[in-house]
Design a protein around this motif. Structure first.
Motif, PDB file in Angstrom:
ATOM      1  N   ALA A 226      38.043 -12.329 -51.562  1.00  0.00           N
ATOM      2  CA  ALA A 226      39.200 -12.175 -52.449  1.00  0.00           C
ATOM      3  C   ALA A 226      39.348 -10.729 -52.921  1.00  0.00           C
ATOM      4  O   ALA A 226      40.465 -10.190 -53.002  1.00  0.00           O
ATOM      5  N   THR A 227      38.221 -10.085 -53.214  1.00  0.00           N
ATOM      6  CA  THR A 227      38.271  -8.681 -53.650  1.00  0.00           C
ATOM      7  C   THR A 227      38.766  -7.789 -52.527  1.00  0.00           C
ATOM      8  O   THR A 227      39.616  -6.912 -52.734  1.00  0.00           O
TER       9      THR A 227
ATOM     10  N   ARG B  56      36.658 -11.684 -43.885  1.00  0.00           N
ATOM     11  CA  ARG B  56      35.428 -12.253 -44.453  1.00  0.00           C
ATOM     12  C   ARG B  56      34.187 -11.498 -43.969  1.00  0.00           C
ATOM     13  O   ARG B  56      33.268 -11.250 -44.754  1.00  0.00           O
ATOM     14  N   ASP B  57      34.177 -11.121 -42.701  1.00  0.00           N
ATOM     15  CA  ASP B  57      33.015 -10.405 -42.164  1.00  0.00           C
ATOM     16  C   ASP B  57      32.879  -9.023 -42.788  1.00  0.00           C
ATOM     17  O   ASP B  57      31.780  -8.602 -43.163  1.00  0.00           O
ATOM     18  N   LEU B  58      33.994  -8.303 -42.902  1.00  0.00           N
ATOM     19  CA  LEU B  58      33.930  -6.987 -43.535  1.00  0.00           C
ATOM     20  C   LEU B  58      33.490  -7.110 -44.988  1.00  0.00           C
ATOM     21  O   LEU B  58      32.668  -6.318 -45.469  1.00  0.00           O
ATOM     22  N   ALA B  59      34.025  -8.088 -45.693  1.00  0.00           N
ATOM     23  CA  ALA B  59      33.640  -8.288 -47.090  1.00  0.00           C
ATOM     24  C   ALA B  59      32.137  -8.518 -47.217  1.00  0.00           C
ATOM     25  O   ALA B  59      31.462  -7.954 -48.086  1.00  0.00           O
ATOM     26  N   ARG B  60      31.610  -9.362 -46.326  1.00  0.00           N
ATOM     27  CA  ARG B  60      30.174  -9.637 -46.364  1.00  0.00           C
ATOM     28  C   ARG B  60      29.353  -8.378 -46.130  1.00  0.00           C
ATOM     29  O   ARG B  60      28.348  -8.137 -46.800  1.00  0.00           O
ATOM     30  N   ARG B  61      29.794  -7.546 -45.176  1.00  0.00           N
ATOM     31  CA  ARG B  61      29.014  -6.368 -44.809  1.00  0.00           C
ATOM     32  C   ARG B  61      29.051  -5.270 -45.865  1.00  0.00           C
ATOM     33  O   ARG B  61      28.153  -4.428 -45.916  1.00  0.00           O
ATOM     34  N   ILE B  62      30.079  -5.254 -46.698  1.00  0.00           N
ATOM     35  CA  ILE B  62      30.119  -4.236 -47.765  1.00  0.00           C
ATOM     36  C   ILE B  62      29.738  -4.825 -49.118  1.00  0.00           C
ATOM     37  O   ILE B  62      29.754  -4.132 -50.134  1.00  0.00           O
ATOM     38  N   GLY B  63      29.419  -6.127 -49.154  1.00  0.00           N
ATOM     39  CA  GLY B  63      28.897  -6.736 -50.365  1.00  0.00           C
ATOM     40  C   GLY B  63      29.923  -7.075 -51.426  1.00  0.00           C
ATOM     41  O   GLY B  63      29.639  -6.976 -52.630  1.00  0.00           O
ATOM     42  N   VAL B  64      31.134  -7.476 -51.015  1.00  0.00           N
ATOM     43  CA  VAL B  64      32.150  -7.914 -51.977  1.00  0.00           C
ATOM     44  C   VAL B  64      32.668  -9.278 -51.535  1.00  0.00           C
ATOM     45  O   VAL B  64      32.422  -9.725 -50.412  1.00  0.00           O
ATOM     46  N   SER B  65      33.422  -9.938 -52.390  1.00  0.00           N
ATOM     47  CA  SER B  65      33.999 -11.228 -52.025  1.00  0.00           C
ATOM     48  C   SER B  65      35.231 -11.025 -51.147  1.00  0.00           C
ATOM     49  O   SER B  65      35.890  -9.977 -51.218  1.00  0.00           O
TER      50      SER B  65
ATOM     51  N   GLY C 219      46.609  -3.581 -51.801  1.00  0.00           N
ATOM     52  CA  GLY C 219      46.952  -2.556 -52.774  1.00  0.00           C
ATOM     53  C   GLY C 219      46.916  -3.022 -54.216  1.00  0.00           C
ATOM     54  O   GLY C 219      47.377  -2.308 -55.116  1.00  0.00           O
ATOM     55  N   ARG C 220      46.361  -4.194 -54.479  1.00  0.00           N
ATOM     56  CA  ARG C 220      46.314  -4.699 -55.848  1.00  0.00           C
ATOM     57  C   ARG C 220      45.077  -4.231 -56.595  1.00  0.00           C
ATOM     58  O   ARG C 220      45.027  -4.292 -57.825  1.00  0.00           O
TER      59      ARG C 220
END
Length: 303
Positions: free
Chosen positions: A48-49, A37-46, A56-57
């Motif tokens: 789930a993404t 969740r933290d990495l997702a927030r820092r790169i601006g994606v959800s 690998g999906r």
């Protein structure tokens, strides 16, 4: 080494390469102790993404891969698996010329005009002081510099290159200033005092660069770490040489010249931790006091 190969959609390589990249992203994130969740927030994606990317999906394009590598303090090459295939050791860096031993034309070692540096490096220096090397990202540096992220990458290939450039800038300036100061002394003891004065002046006038030099050496990767460490040692040796000469001629009487020399250097390099330009003492006052402190520590005879 060039950019990782991409397909027509701009995502990284083949299905096999994508699987390798997905696993590498997840491993790098876990190694950094960062939640999905933290990495997702820092790169601006959800979240789930990002989960789909790590499994690998979902493919990831080169620009996004750069962002992930920056946040995780790694390189695109490592995330796509090219680092192990092409260069088992650290990424080679462009050799940097040895620091100049003479002052630039017209320069005076006690004078500190504003540095002429590019906006990206200026932004990096400010960020490294405020948040530390590991707290800064290329995205935040781009924002500070008023540039796009691709524009920053056009000038510097990664955050490590900026840190190395800041340290090289420090060492280059220190070398010529310390040597110029030393060369003004008529005696060994006088040269000791002048070297200390030069060190203290640098670590107050160039407080931001000096602070980075004192706090971020562990963040420098090889082979640059060894190179810069040797450059720092050379400054210490210049001081040690004059201390030894003054002890030999009897003007300084310490029984522990090496320990005293290290203590004096540390006294100067710690200045950025507490010195403030708005404080009660100017850099020049502190430098003069430190030169006197050094001579007393080295056993200057009492008058």
């Amino acid at each position: 080494m060039g950019e990782p190969t991409t397909d027509t959609a701009g995502t990284v390589g083949s299905a096999t390469a994508a699987d390798t990249t997905a696993a590498a992203i997840r491993a790098a994130r876990i190694d950094r102790g960062m939640s999905l969740r933290d990495l997702a927030r820092r790169i601006g994606v959800s979240p789930a993404t990002l989960s789909a990317v790590e499994n690998g999906r979902t493919g990831v394009n080169v620009d996004r891969l750069r962002e992930i590598a920056d946040v995780l303090d790694t390189t695109v090459a490592r995330l796509v698996g090219e680092q192990s295939r092409e260069s088992p050791g650290p990424t080679p860096r462009t050799p940097v010329p040895e620091p100049p031993t003479a002052a630039p034309e017209g320069a005076e070692w006690r004078t500190f005009p504003p540095l002429t540096i590019d906006p990206v490096l200026a932004a990096a220096i400010d960020a490294f002081v405020e948040t530390g090397y590991h707290g800064a990202t290329m995205r935040t540096l781009a924002r500070r510099a008023g540039m796009s992220v691709p524009g920053v990458y056009h000038h510097y290939r990664d955050k490590q290159a900026l840190l190395v450039r800041a340290l090289d800038l420090t060492m280059s300036e220190l070398h010529w200033r310390v040597r110029a100061a030393r060369d003004e002394g008529a005696t060994a003891a006088a040269r000791v005092a002048l070297i200390v004065e030069a060190l203290a002046l640098y670590h107050t006038h160039r407080r931001a660069l000096a602070f980075i030099g004192a706090s971020e050496m562990r963040s420098i990767e090889e082979p640059d770490r060894s190179r810069i460490t040797e450059s720092r040692n050379q400054i210490q040796y210049l001081l040690d040489e004059q201390i030894d000469a003054a002890v030999r001629d009897g003007t300084l009487r310490t029984a522990h010249p090496r320990d005293a020399g290290r203590a004096i250097a540390t006294m100067c390099t710690s200045l950025p931790q507490w010195f403030r330009a708005q404080g009660p003492s100017s850099p020049e006052q502190i430098a003069a006091e430190y030169a006197e402190f050094a001579l007393d520590l080295l056993g200057r005879p009492k008058e």
